[in-house]
Scaffold this motif. Structure first.
Motif, PDB file in Angstrom:
ATOM      1  N   THR A 264     -53.378  32.229  64.010  1.00  0.00           N
ATOM      2  CA  THR A 264     -52.548  31.683  65.089  1.00  0.00           C
ATOM      3  C   THR A 264     -53.365  30.703  65.917  1.00  0.00           C
TER       4      THR A 264
ATOM      5  N   ALA B 283     -52.537  36.284  71.765  1.00  0.00           N
ATOM      6  CA  ALA B 283     -51.998  37.113  70.694  1.00  0.00           C
ATOM      7  C   ALA B 283     -52.674  38.475  70.759  1.00  0.00           C
TER       8      ALA B 283
ATOM      9  N   SER C 174     -44.200  35.344  75.976  1.00  0.00           N
ATOM     10  CA  SER C 174     -42.978  34.692  75.506  1.00  0.00           C
ATOM     11  C   SER C 174     -42.173  34.167  76.683  1.00  0.00           C
TER      12      SER C 174
ATOM     13  N   SER D 243     -43.323  39.088  77.635  1.00  0.00           N
ATOM     14  CA  SER D 243     -43.940  39.080  76.318  1.00  0.00           C
ATOM     15  C   SER D 243     -42.955  39.649  75.315  1.00  0.00           C
TER      16      SER D 243
ATOM     17  N   HIS E  61     -43.947  39.304  67.805  1.00  0.00           N
ATOM     18  CA  HIS E  61     -43.929  38.126  66.948  1.00  0.00           C
ATOM     19  C   HIS E  61     -44.349  38.527  65.536  1.00  0.00           C
TER      20      HIS E  61
ATOM     21  N   PRO F 258     -45.482  31.180  63.907  1.00  0.00           N
ATOM     22  CA  PRO F 258     -45.058  32.526  64.291  1.00  0.00           C
ATOM     23  C   PRO F 258     -43.600  32.539  64.743  1.00  0.00           C
ATOM     24  N   ARG F 259     -42.939  33.641  64.472  1.00  0.00           N
ATOM     25  CA  ARG F 259     -41.525  33.794  64.835  1.00  0.00           C
ATOM     26  C   ARG F 259     -41.386  34.945  65.824  1.00  0.00           C
ATOM     27  N   ARG F 260     -40.758  34.652  66.965  1.00  0.00           N
ATOM     28  CA  ARG F 260     -40.496  35.715  67.938  1.00  0.00           C
ATOM     29  C   ARG F 260     -39.401  36.624  67.409  1.00  0.00           C
TER      30      ARG F 260
ATOM     31  N   ALA G  53     -36.925  37.449  74.659  1.00  0.00           N
ATOM     32  CA  ALA G  53     -38.108  36.784  75.219  1.00  0.00           C
ATOM     33  C   ALA G  53     -38.412  37.249  76.633  1.00  0.00           C
TER      34      ALA G  53
END
Length: 646
Positions: A171, A177, A195, A205, A208, A219-221, A225
């Motif tokens: 990342t 992270a 987030s 936050s 992810h 990266p995908r949440r 959020a």
């Protein structure tokens, strides 16, 4: 004959923690914390004990070996040695460095093995900070307690190949992270990260997911959020994430959330318990949630003690731990049906124990289930302090005038006379809690009890372990909401003749330091006060504390209340001789807070002394220099005994 614990015994402490149970359930590796008096430092080394019994044995010699983690096949033990990953063969031999300063200039983090054992993931700073370079600040979060100025350096995810030692950064970006966890198929990592818009201000936050192949996608949440996400793990079938967090930001219990990978709404698995899930951390005992078949084993606090729970389709049940036992670590070997625990009780600070999960029968929430109690595997307290007996702790409940019931603990020698001096100690947080078992941090409790003192600890409003309504009861009303939770129990003990009303002292650390200052400004009850790690000016704290935005934005809420709830606004009422104890490098409660309080009292001719501990972070009272922790207890004892002497 047994003797009472003394402050000198600090240098003999052996405290086990962070257990790691081998996949076959036969061996427990753990970190043992001891004190090096000659070099004035804490030493951490790795030890091992067999599940079938036998003496514990030392695996490494420190001085900073931590975070043991077994490989999936049980042949190697990964661990951190002074910030770099090392591997130790399970059958013995020398540890070999897996990462180095050349490959990981900023160091590595807690190792997380891939399912096939070929790789290890970890979270660590993306770059090594130059201590001499200018620190450029664009967002909040530019410093951290214990780390100091970090500027724009953020933690990132890395993966190291076990065979080649090659390290890849997974990342990047300007958001931290958190610790990763591998998907069951080993192709992805899940982790918590900031987030939403302006997360440094909002404190939000989310979980992810990111791939770890050669072509790494962004990266995908996963999930909302605007909530809070702590430790993350995968459901065994890979369909969802298990998140310790909340669906909204703000003050409240952390829950076990099942978060589907499709991003649909998370489902709380622990709401029925109405207790705060504790994944573990400095000063907050607990453990990461772990799977045992279709069950999830996790920790939550109940009436001050951290307990082990299990949730499944049948509901939530508590583990068959003896009354008065707390848990400060857990490691599950799912296929073996065992859990290694760190347990503490009235007679020992911490020991390693083995719990048979398959014998854990269903039970009611909050009540111990049927089944076999854990088997103790170590006896470090008996080995290091064989002749010491701790003073007993008695639980009490106090009814406050508004109908609230406050749970407290009284420590006193069995033969202590009535009408002696009283020390009231206030915990931090404000969402921490006193536990009804032994405590290796507050040594002055034991030594004062040996001198005939009564020690009163109270889980006042906002304390953890009494439901979410109690947990949030002081939001926006620090001091105002909970001051009677201190004053009225004291009045009860005075009315009972247990203590002398002219010989009452007050102390507390962190939030406890705040409340000590608050009460000393609003009550003439105390003959001596010793606040530590204090906050007294919430307005100046807002911009100078690493936790300032969190405290002001969530704990206080209304910015107009910051002045009214600051002890410095009421300082004219202070009369009691005051000893202020504070870490010189504290970034959570900056030393300037202590300096303000000292100046305010000194210029008002209140007897006052300020002691700063150079290099001491906010948590120095837990794991700072042994000489500093010894000094803290000795100064406190001297101050309260001198100013309550008759």
């Amino acid at each position: 004959m047994p003797r009472p614990l003394t402050i000198d015994d600090l240098y003999r402490f052996e405290i086990p923690g962070d257990p790691a149970l081998s996949p076959d359930g036969l061996r427990v590796a753990y970190t043992l914390t001891t004190q090096d008096a000659e070099n004035d430092r804490v030493v951490r080394s790795l030890w091992e004990v067999r599940g079938g019994g036998g003496p514990a044995r030392r695996l490494t010699h420190g001085p900073a070996d931590t975070a043991p983690r077994w490989s999936p096949d049980g042949t190697q033990l990964a661990f951190l040695r002074e910030g770099q990953l090392h591997l130790l063969p399970a059958e013995g031999g020398e540890a070999a460095a897996l990462t180095t300063s050349a490959r990981c200039p900023a160091g590595a983090g807690t190792p997380v093995w891939s399912p096939d054992g070929s790789r290890i993931a970890f979270s660590a700073p993306g770059i090594r900070r130059d201590d001499t370079a200018p620190v450029v600040i664009d967002t909040l979060g530019w410093k951290a307690d214990g780390a100091g100025l970090i500027g724009s350096v953020r933690t990132q995810l890395f993966v190291v190949d076990v065979e080649s030692g090659e390290v890849r950064q997974i990342t990047e970006g300007d958001r931290n992270a958190g610790s990763p966890t591998w998907s069951p198929d080993g192709t992805r990592l899940a982790y918590p990260a900031q987030s939403g818009p302006d997360p440094d201000v909002a404190g939000t936050s989310a979980a992810h997911v990111v791939g770890v192949g050669d072509d790494v996608p962004a990266p995908r949440r996963i999930g909302p959020a605007g909530g809070l996400a702590g430790p993350v793990s995968w459901f065994p079938d890979g369909s969802a994430l298990l998140v310790v967090g909340r669906t909204t930001a703000g003050v409240g219990h952390l829950e076990l959330l099942r978060q589907p990978l499709d991003g649909s709404a998370p489902v709380s698995l622990s709401a029925a318990l109405d207790r705060n899930v504790l994944p573990g951390g400095p000063g907050y005992p607990g453990a990461l949630p772990q799977f045992h078949g279709e069950d999830i084993v996790f920790c939550a606090r109940d009436r001050g003690a951290t307990r082990l729970y299990r949730v499944n389709a049948a509901g939530i049940s508590a583990s068959p731990l003896p009354a008065g036992t707390g848990v400060s670590g857990c490691s599950v070997a799912a296929e073996a049906g065992q859990a290694a625990l760190v347990v503490c009780d009235a007679s020992s600070f911490a020991e390693i124990a083995l719990l048979d999960l398959d014998a854990w029968a269903p039970g009611e929430p909050g009540e111990p289930s049927a089944g076999r109690a854990p088997v103790r595997l170590t006896a470090h307290m008996a080995r290091s302090l064989p002749e010491v007996a701790l003073h007993p702790v008695t639980e009490r409940e106090f009814s406050i005038s508004d109908g609230t019931v406050v749970h407290g603990m009284i420590t006193r020698a069995a033969q202590a006379p009535l009408g002696g001096p009283l020390l009231v100690d206030v915990h931090g947080g404000p969402h921490n809690a006193w536990a009804p078992h032994s405590d290796p941090v507050h040594l002055y409790h034991q030594e004062l009890a040996s001198q005939g003192w009564t020690i009163l600890t109270l889980n006042v409003r906002a304390s953890d372990g009494y439901g979410e309504a109690f947990y949030t009861a002081a939001v926006g009303a620090w001091g105002e909401a909970d001051e009677q939770d201190i004053l009225q129990p004291i009045a009860t003990l005075v009315a009972e003749g247990l203590v002398d009303p002219e010989r009452i002292a007050l102390t507390g650390y962190s939030y406890g330091g705040y409340l000590t200052c608050w009460l000393s400004a609003r009550s003439d009850l105390f003959a001596a006060v010793v606040p530590g790690g204090i906050l007294v000016d919430l307005r100046s704290m807002l911009g100078t504390s690493a936790e300032g935005q969190l405290i002001a934005g969530h704990e206080i809420g209304d910015p107009e209340r910051l002045t009214a709830l600051s002890p410095i606004s009421h300082v004219d009422g202070v009369r009691a001789p005051t000893l202020i104890l504070h870490g010189g490098a504290d970034d959570d409660c900056p030393a300037g807070q202590a300096e303000q309080w000292f100046h305010a009292l000194r210029t008002r001719n209140v007897p006052v002394r300020l002691v700063l501990y150079p290099g001491g972070s906010h948590l120095f009272v837990l794991d700072g220099r042994p000489s500093h922790r010894e000094d803290y207890s000795r100064r406190l004892i001297d101050w309260v005994t001198t100013h309550t002497h008759r």
